[in-house]
Scaffold this motif. Structure first.
Motif, PDB file in Angstrom:
ATOM      1  N   GLN A  53      25.448  -3.359  58.546  1.00 14.77           N
ATOM      2  CA  GLN A  53      26.518  -3.109  57.596  1.00 14.77           C
ATOM      3  C   GLN A  53      27.775  -3.906  57.950  1.00 14.77           C
ATOM      4  N   VAL A  54      28.090  -3.966  59.234  1.00 18.01           N
ATOM      5  CA  VAL A  54      29.285  -4.697  59.646  1.00 18.01           C
ATOM      6  C   VAL A  54      29.132  -6.184  59.353  1.00 18.01           C
ATOM      7  N   LEU A  55      27.960  -6.749  59.631  1.00 15.42           N
ATOM      8  CA  LEU A  55      27.734  -8.162  59.334  1.00 15.42           C
ATOM      9  C   LEU A  55      27.899  -8.445  57.852  1.00 15.42           C
ATOM     10  N   MET A  56      27.345  -7.584  57.024  1.00 15.25           N
ATOM     11  CA  MET A  56      27.423  -7.806  55.587  1.00 15.25           C
ATOM     12  C   MET A  56      28.867  -7.770  55.098  1.00 15.25           C
ATOM     13  N   PHE A  57      29.609  -6.781  55.542  1.00 19.82           N
ATOM     14  CA  PHE A  57      30.963  -6.631  55.035  1.00 19.82           C
ATOM     15  C   PHE A  57      31.942  -7.605  55.690  1.00 19.82           C
ATOM     16  N   LEU A  58      31.613  -8.048  56.921  1.00 26.37           N
ATOM     17  CA  LEU A  58      32.425  -9.121  57.505  1.00 26.37           C
ATOM     18  C   LEU A  58      32.268 -10.393  56.689  1.00 26.37           C
ATOM     19  N   ALA A  59      31.033 -10.702  56.296  1.00 27.96           N
ATOM     20  CA  ALA A  59      30.799 -11.884  55.476  1.00 27.96           C
ATOM     21  C   ALA A  59      31.502 -11.768  54.131  1.00 27.96           C
ATOM     22  N   ILE A  60      31.439 -10.568  53.540  1.00 25.02           N
ATOM     23  CA  ILE A  60      32.090 -10.369  52.243  1.00 25.02           C
ATOM     24  C   ILE A  60      33.597 -10.507  52.362  1.00 25.02           C
ATOM     25  N   SER A  61      34.159  -9.946  53.425  1.00 28.14           N
ATOM     26  CA  SER A  61      35.617 -10.004  53.587  1.00 28.14           C
ATOM     27  C   SER A  61      36.093 -11.371  54.025  1.00 28.14           C
ATOM     28  N   PHE A  62      35.215 -12.136  54.718  1.00 29.39           N
ATOM     29  CA  PHE A  62      35.617 -13.442  55.219  1.00 29.39           C
ATOM     30  C   PHE A  62      35.493 -14.522  54.152  1.00 29.39           C
ATOM     31  N   ALA A  63      34.513 -14.418  53.273  1.00 26.47           N
ATOM     32  CA  ALA A  63      34.269 -15.458  52.275  1.00 26.47           C
ATOM     33  C   ALA A  63      35.473 -15.727  51.374  1.00 26.47           C
ATOM     34  N   PRO A  64      36.166 -14.725  50.849  1.00 26.62           N
ATOM     35  CA  PRO A  64      37.311 -15.045  49.983  1.00 26.62           C
ATOM     36  C   PRO A  64      38.399 -15.851  50.679  1.00 26.62           C
ATOM     37  N   PHE A  65      38.545 -15.678  51.997  1.00 22.97           N
ATOM     38  CA  PHE A  65      39.577 -16.426  52.702  1.00 22.97           C
ATOM     39  C   PHE A  65      39.297 -17.930  52.705  1.00 22.97           C
ATOM     40  N   LEU A  66      38.038 -18.320  52.586  1.00 17.30           N
ATOM     41  CA  LEU A  66      37.716 -19.741  52.554  1.00 17.30           C
ATOM     42  C   LEU A  66      38.359 -20.427  51.352  1.00 17.30           C
ATOM     43  N   ILE A  99      43.268   6.655  51.974  1.00 11.93           N
ATOM     44  CA  ILE A  99      42.924   7.860  51.202  1.00 11.93           C
ATOM     45  C   ILE A  99      41.429   7.871  50.869  1.00 11.93           C
ATOM     46  N   LEU A 100      40.900   6.703  50.504  1.00 14.20           N
ATOM     47  CA  LEU A 100      39.462   6.619  50.223  1.00 14.20           C
ATOM     48  C   LEU A 100      38.639   6.833  51.484  1.00 14.20           C
ATOM     49  N   MET A 101      39.113   6.330  52.626  1.00 16.20           N
ATOM     50  CA  MET A 101      38.409   6.573  53.889  1.00 16.20           C
ATOM     51  C   MET A 101      38.324   8.066  54.183  1.00 16.20           C
ATOM     52  N   ALA A 102      39.409   8.789  53.917  1.00 14.18           N
ATOM     53  CA  ALA A 102      39.409  10.236  54.166  1.00 14.18           C
ATOM     54  C   ALA A 102      38.381  10.944  53.299  1.00 14.18           C
ATOM     55  N   GLN A 103      38.123  10.421  52.086  1.00 10.66           N
ATOM     56  CA  GLN A 103      37.150  11.044  51.193  1.00 10.66           C
ATOM     57  C   GLN A 103      35.715  10.686  51.560  1.00 10.66           C
ATOM     58  N   TYR A 104      35.509   9.469  52.098  1.00  5.33           N
ATOM     59  CA  TYR A 104      34.162   8.997  52.416  1.00  5.33           C
ATOM     60  C   TYR A 104      33.997   8.786  53.919  1.00  5.33           C
ATOM     61  N   ILE A 105      34.574   9.685  54.703  1.00  2.00           N
ATOM     62  CA  ILE A 105      34.563   9.526  56.147  1.00  2.00           C
ATOM     63  C   ILE A 105      33.158   9.623  56.728  1.00  2.00           C
ATOM     64  N   ASP A 106      32.245  10.285  56.034  1.00  2.00           N
ATOM     65  CA  ASP A 106      30.884  10.449  56.528  1.00  2.00           C
ATOM     66  C   ASP A 106      29.867   9.660  55.713  1.00  2.00           C
ATOM     67  N   GLY A 107      30.313   8.653  54.993  1.00  2.00           N
ATOM     68  CA  GLY A 107      29.397   7.882  54.159  1.00  2.00           C
ATOM     69  C   GLY A 107      29.397   6.411  54.519  1.00  2.00           C
ATOM     70  N   ILE A 108      28.403   5.710  54.025  1.00  2.00           N
ATOM     71  CA  ILE A 108      28.260   4.285  54.303  1.00  2.00           C
ATOM     72  C   ILE A 108      29.371   3.472  53.653  1.00  2.00           C
ATOM     73  N   VAL A 109      30.033   4.045  52.645  1.00  2.00           N
ATOM     74  CA  VAL A 109      31.129   3.355  51.961  1.00  2.00           C
ATOM     75  C   VAL A 109      32.298   3.117  52.914  1.00  2.00           C
ATOM     76  N   LEU A 110      32.302   3.821  54.037  1.00  2.00           N
ATOM     77  CA  LEU A 110      33.401   3.655  54.989  1.00  2.00           C
ATOM     78  C   LEU A 110      33.495   2.230  55.507  1.00  2.00           C
ATOM     79  N   PHE A 111      32.354   1.546  55.629  1.00  2.00           N
ATOM     80  CA  PHE A 111      32.361   0.212  56.220  1.00  2.00           C
ATOM     81  C   PHE A 111      33.161  -0.801  55.401  1.00  2.00           C
ATOM     82  N   PRO A 112      32.919  -0.954  54.101  1.00  2.00           N
ATOM     83  CA  PRO A 112      33.749  -1.912  53.358  1.00  2.00           C
ATOM     84  C   PRO A 112      35.216  -1.515  53.324  1.00  2.00           C
TER      85      PRO A 112
END
Length: 435
Positions: A53-66, A99-112
């Motif tokens: 999950q971290v690899l996927m979201f790192l790639a997603i977050s890094f790509a726009p910076f290019l 605020i969204l992290m607090a709502q999804y603290i136990d879900g996979i959505v936390l990673f993005p």
């Protein structure tokens, strides 16, 4: 005469003080988020799933910076209130994300949500660095101003973790995240009072571009890029490796806390070091300490060594940052300071994100990760030394290859000097009488 005109009004807050207040609140919000994640799903999910999950979201977050990164510096310089607007936008976006992290603290959505917040944090660093030159009275105050901001971030971060830790134990991670969201809301309110101006009303010209690509700035930029890359690599390497150790969450929290203290110490002593040595020497010393610390602690091994590596890389990165900013101030006097800092900070963001991606992608023991940090710093130092020696010896070789005064003279040099009017020619060139 009536002398009772009321109490004297307080002097207006200086632009730097307003920036300092905003910066303190942003750093406090960062600290609250880190404390909240220490007991969240981020550290309870299985390691293999977490890495994916971290690899996927790192790639997603890094790509726009290019694509976006080359536009950040000119954009925040040339739009009226651009820097202030970026900081306000980052503060509001981070409030929403927490605020969204607090709502999804136990879900996979936390990673993005976590990595989106990290990208926004780096965007704030770019904007803050570009804004600092416009909040001081002269260029001589630039290094001192950045040192004060660094110290302030360390102090406020240390103070902010206390209520965040209390909320974590009493309410849970959600309480600490809501506390961080409130801090980002306060930082937004403070950012509305930052100066609104356009520092660069035109695009970079040829002279400015040449100054920003000078050899001295490029050498310093490479050193600082490696220091920042080591910070990103170490953070994510320890985040996963320490989780496999006993009391891993506690150890990682200790690494984060020690890193904050080390950064604060580096910010405190950097101006004193600058008074005793040149900025280039400070950057070289930072690479030496990083190399020695990484290699030496790799030989020592163990989780405690990992905490110490985090302290070393953050300590030298803080010293290197102030050294680099001083070099930009000294070697690019004609270039726009804000645009320069934004450009280089964007480059450093690339290094941080790319090194983080490598740390998550590869699976190496803790000691091997420490060794990577040391070897990369040592190789960079050797590369810079070799490049500097070649640049210094180049002009000397060209001077030795100049032609001698005899054989290599041009036609113009072999011509006889012009004669003055009335001067007789030499004897061998006088016309001979007819016999």
């Amino acid at each position: 005469m009536n002398t009772t005109r009321g109490a004297p009004s307080q002097p207006p807050m200086s632009p730097f003080t307003r920036l300092a207040v905003t910066h303190a609140l942003m750093m406090a919000g960062d600290a609250a988020m880190v404390v909240a994640l220490a007991d969240s799903f981020f550290f309870s999910v299985e390691l293999d799933a977490a890495r994916t999950q971290v690899l996927m979201f790192l790639a997603i977050s890094f790509a726009p910076f290019l694509f976006v990164a080359p536009l950040i510096g000119p954009l925040i310089d040339r739009i009226a209130g651009g820097r202030r607007l970026v900081i306000q936008t980052v503060a509001i976006a981070r409030l929403v994300l927490l605020i969204l992290m607090a709502q999804y603290i136990d879900g996979i959505v936390l990673f993005p949500l976590v990595f989106g917040s990290l990208v926004l944090q780096k965007t704030y660093v770019v904007s803050k660095s570009a804004l600092v030159p416009s909040t001081v009275r002269s260029e001589t105050e630039l290094v001192e101003a950045n040192s004060k901001l660094g110290l302030l971030s360390g102090i406020t971060g240390a103070v902010a973790v206390i209520p965040a830790g209390i909320l974590l134990k009493t309410v849970g991670p959600g309480g600490a995240l809501v506390y961080g969201a409130i801090l980002f809301g306060l930082s937004f309110a403070s950012a509305t009072k930052l100066p609104k101006e356009v520092v660069a009303d035109h695009a970079a010209g040829e002279e400015e571009s040449a100054q920003l690509h000078s050899s001295g700035l490029q050498v310093a930029s490479l050193a600082m890029t490696v220091l920042r890359a080591n910070v990103g690599f170490t953070f994510f390497h320890l985040a996963f490796w320490l989780r496999s150790q006993d009391k891993g969450t506690l150890l990682f929290g200790a690494a984060v806390g020690v890193s904050a203290v080390a950064t604060m110490i580096g910010n405190a002593i950097a101006p004193r070091l600058r008074a005793r040595m040149q900025e280039e020497t400070m950057l070289s010393a930072a690479l030496v300490v990083s190399a020695a610390g990484g290699i030496g602690l790799a030989a020592l091994g163990g989780p405690v060594a990992g905490v110490l590596v985090a302290a070393v890389v953050n300590f030298v990165a803080s010293i290197g940052r102030l050294s680099f900013e001083s070099i930009v101030q000294r070697d690019a006097p004609g270039a726009n300071q804000g645009r320069a800092f934004a450009s280089f900070e964007t480059r450093f963001q690339f290094a941080w994100a790319a090194a983080a991606f490598v740390a998550v992608a590869i699976r190496v023991p803790g000691e091997i990760g420490f060794l990577i940090v040391g070897v990369v710093a040592a190789a960079t130092l050797v590369n810079l030394r070799v490049g500097t020696s070649r640049s210094r010896s180049g002009p000397k070789r060209r001077r030795r290859r100049r032609p001698s005064q005899g054989r290599g003279r041009s036609r113009r040099a072999r011509r006889p000097p012009p004669r003055a009017r009335g001067q007789r020619p030499p004897a061998d060139r006088r016309p001979r009488p007819n016999s």
